[in-house]
Design an enzyme around this catalytic site. Structure first.
Site, PDB file in Angstrom:
ATOM      1  N   GLU A 135       0.836  -1.204   0.000  1.00 43.77           N
ATOM      2  CA  GLU A 135       0.000   0.000   0.000  1.00 43.77           C
ATOM      3  C   GLU A 135       0.865   1.246   0.000  1.00 43.77           C
ATOM      4  O   GLU A 135       1.864   1.326   0.734  1.00 43.77           O
ATOM      5  CB  GLU A 135      -0.893  -0.013   1.245  1.00 43.77           C
ATOM      6  CG  GLU A 135      -2.278   0.504   1.000  1.00 43.77           C
ATOM      7  CD  GLU A 135      -3.093  -0.417   0.115  1.00 43.77           C
ATOM      8  OE1 GLU A 135      -3.324  -0.043  -1.057  1.00 43.77           O
ATOM      9  OE2 GLU A 135      -3.507  -1.480   0.579  1.00 43.77           O
ATOM     10  N   SER A 149     -25.558   7.596 -15.380  1.00 43.03           N
ATOM     11  CA  SER A 149     -25.360   6.483 -14.458  1.00 43.03           C
ATOM     12  C   SER A 149     -26.685   6.073 -13.836  1.00 43.03           C
ATOM     13  O   SER A 149     -27.437   6.929 -13.357  1.00 43.03           O
ATOM     14  CB  SER A 149     -24.375   6.865 -13.347  1.00 43.03           C
ATOM     15  OG  SER A 149     -24.327   5.852 -12.359  1.00 43.03           O
ATOM     16  N   GLY A 203     -12.729   2.180  -0.641  1.00 33.08           N
ATOM     17  CA  GLY A 203     -11.341   1.808  -0.877  1.00 33.08           C
ATOM     18  C   GLY A 203     -11.196   0.628  -1.804  1.00 33.08           C
ATOM     19  O   GLY A 203     -10.176  -0.055  -1.793  1.00 33.08           O
ATOM     20  N   SER A 229     -11.704   0.878  -5.246  1.00 31.70           N
ATOM     21  CA  SER A 229     -11.387   1.380  -6.590  1.00 31.70           C
ATOM     22  C   SER A 229     -12.584   1.469  -7.525  1.00 31.70           C
ATOM     23  O   SER A 229     -12.497   1.105  -8.694  1.00 31.70           O
ATOM     24  CB  SER A 229     -10.273   0.537  -7.227  1.00 31.70           C
ATOM     25  OG  SER A 229      -9.098   0.649  -6.481  1.00 31.70           O
ATOM     26  N   SER A 230     -13.665   1.994  -7.013  1.00 31.32           N
ATOM     27  CA  SER A 230     -14.807   2.244  -7.896  1.00 31.32           C
ATOM     28  C   SER A 230     -14.439   3.252  -8.976  1.00 31.32           C
ATOM     29  O   SER A 230     -14.926   3.157 -10.113  1.00 31.32           O
ATOM     30  CB  SER A 230     -16.002   2.755  -7.090  1.00 31.32           C
ATOM     31  OG  SER A 230     -15.675   3.942  -6.374  1.00 31.32           O
ATOM     32  N   SER A 231     -13.564   4.196  -8.655  1.00 30.36           N
ATOM     33  CA  SER A 231     -13.164   5.196  -9.655  1.00 30.36           C
ATOM     34  C   SER A 231     -12.352   4.555 -10.772  1.00 30.36           C
ATOM     35  O   SER A 231     -12.550   4.864 -11.959  1.00 30.36           O
ATOM     36  CB  SER A 231     -12.372   6.323  -8.996  1.00 30.36           C
ATOM     37  OG  SER A 231     -11.207   5.824  -8.362  1.00 30.36           O
ATOM     38  N   ASP A 286      -4.452   0.654  -9.084  1.00 29.27           N
ATOM     39  CA  ASP A 286      -5.886   0.392  -9.211  1.00 29.27           C
ATOM     40  C   ASP A 286      -6.281   0.167 -10.659  1.00 29.27           C
ATOM     41  O   ASP A 286      -7.032  -0.763 -10.986  1.00 29.27           O
ATOM     42  CB  ASP A 286      -6.685   1.561  -8.636  1.00 29.27           C
ATOM     43  CG  ASP A 286      -6.431   1.769  -7.152  1.00 29.27           C
ATOM     44  OD1 ASP A 286      -5.773   0.906  -6.530  1.00 29.27           O
ATOM     45  OD2 ASP A 286      -6.892   2.789  -6.619  1.00 29.27           O
TER      46      ASP A 286
END
Length: 381
Positions: free
Chosen positions: A31, A65, A122, A124-126, A170
């Protein structure tokens, strides 16, 4: 994901040219090492963002969306610049900007999205949103970009357009991971190896504990850690902290006068070493022995990097106290999720113990769910 193509047709008046999916990720270990050109070991989640997409020839980008109230966001691709788009739409819009800025002939598009990747957790949807957009446009416009190249485009969108100075882990995990494997990634040159990660065959299970504490990495805390790591590298006379070997860490720390920088350097160097130790254990067929490394990694993130929070610390302590083999926070921190390695038969007991501990502390009930390594980004139709 069911209904995305039909929803696209209802929204835009015609069916999409294709449907694509890209997953979120959970990072097993390593990390804050990726922007230091270090090593990471993520795996793709079964949770995905799905995009139905068609090209447009008028330079208009329409983004919608299922998960966000309101109609499509309408943008002019020629007017896209950092800071011009707010909210969730900045991520796919940033991909279009990054592709065009790199000289790729991307015109307009109609896009409809739906996601099962928890946001702010946390996971990583982005990156899933960026990578699915990049893959769709790569296919539709015949750009011929490789998966690592798409990941770099997606990272540039997040760094330069959205304004989050993340590393490339990511996006690489979302673009390049394969089902049943963890991705051993060298973030210096983007070389990677698919490491078999079949916990079920060893009687193990991996749990994710979503604390439901939302993090926002654009608030400066992430950038401050990155700047501190870069300051440490400059003080040690190296390009990145990747070049500091764990065997020489005590001497390196002795040369640093800033205590905060010293802590950051210690975390990065030791976490790179933990990735190497984890890989060695997995290659040796001993995933149980990874547990203590997870606990060690969490302590480093909590005490040296200081990116944990009370909910994450409690999740780790409660899980380990209930018999988990190991646990640590995963992702950028300040909330989000923890990853827990358990014996298969103890999974329910450990999950229950975490939930009970959260209730006793007055925290919001966490979401606990098992994960197996999923597939990376792909075209569905």
């Amino acid at each position: 994901m069911n209904g995305v193509a039909a929803e696209f047709g209802a929204l835009y008046g015609a069916g999409p040219e294709g449907v694509w999916a890209a997953p979120g990720r959970v990072n097993l270990i390593g990390e804050y090492t990726d922007f230091n050109e270090g090593f990471v070991l993520p795996l793709a989640l079964p949770h995905t963002t799905v995009a139905a997409v068609s090209r447009r020839d008028d330079g208009v980008l329409r983004l919608h969306s299922r998960d966000v109230p309101g109609g499509p966001v309408r943008l002019d691709v020629t007017a896209l610049e950092p800071g011009t788009v707010d909210g969730w739409a900045a991520y796919p819009a940033g991909v279009v900007w990054a592709l065009r800025a790199a000289g790729h002939p991307v015109g307009g598009a109609d896009v409809h999205l739906a996601s099962t990747v928890p946001t702010g957790a946390g996971l990583s949807s982005s990156a899933a949103l960026e990578v699915v957009t990049a893959l769709a446009l790569n296919d539709l416009y015949g750009l011929g970009l490789s998966r690592p190249e798409l990941a770099v485009v997606a990272q540039r969108a997040e760094n330069a357009f959205v304004g989050v100075p993340c590393g490339v882990m990511d996006q690489m995990a979302s673009a390049c991971a394969t089902e049943g494997h963890a991705l051993h990634l060298d973030t210096r040159d983007l070389s990677y190896r698919q490491v078999p990660f079949d916990l079920a065959a060893h009687g193990l299970r991996l749990l994710v504990v979503d604390t439901r504490v939302k993090h926002a990495l654009g608030d400066g805390a992430y950038a401050e850690r990155r700047a501190g790591c870069e300051a440490g590298a400059r003080a040690l006379g190296v390009r990145t902290l990747r070049e500091v070997d764990a065997a020489h860490l005590p001497a390196a720390l002795g040369r640093l006068t800033d205590e905060t920088v010293r802590r950051y350097v210690r975390h990065v160097v030791t976490d790179n070493a933990r990735v190497a130790r984890t890989i060695a254990l997995l290659d040796a067929g001993d995933p149980r022995a990874v547990g203590p490394l997870l606990v060690e990694g969490h302590a480093s993130l909590r005490d040296d990097l200081r990116v944990s929070c009370p909910e994450l610390d409690l999740a780790v302590a409660a899980a380990v106290g209930a018999g988990a083999l190991g646990a640590r926070m995963t992702g950028g921190g300040f909330g989000g999720s923890a990853v827990v390695l358990v014996e298969d038969g103890a999974a329910d007991e450990v999950a229950g113990a975490v939930g009970k501990a959260f209730g006793a502390a007055g925290f919001v009930e966490p979401r606990v769910f098992p994960v197996v390594p999923g597939d990376g980004a792909r075209r569905l139709r």
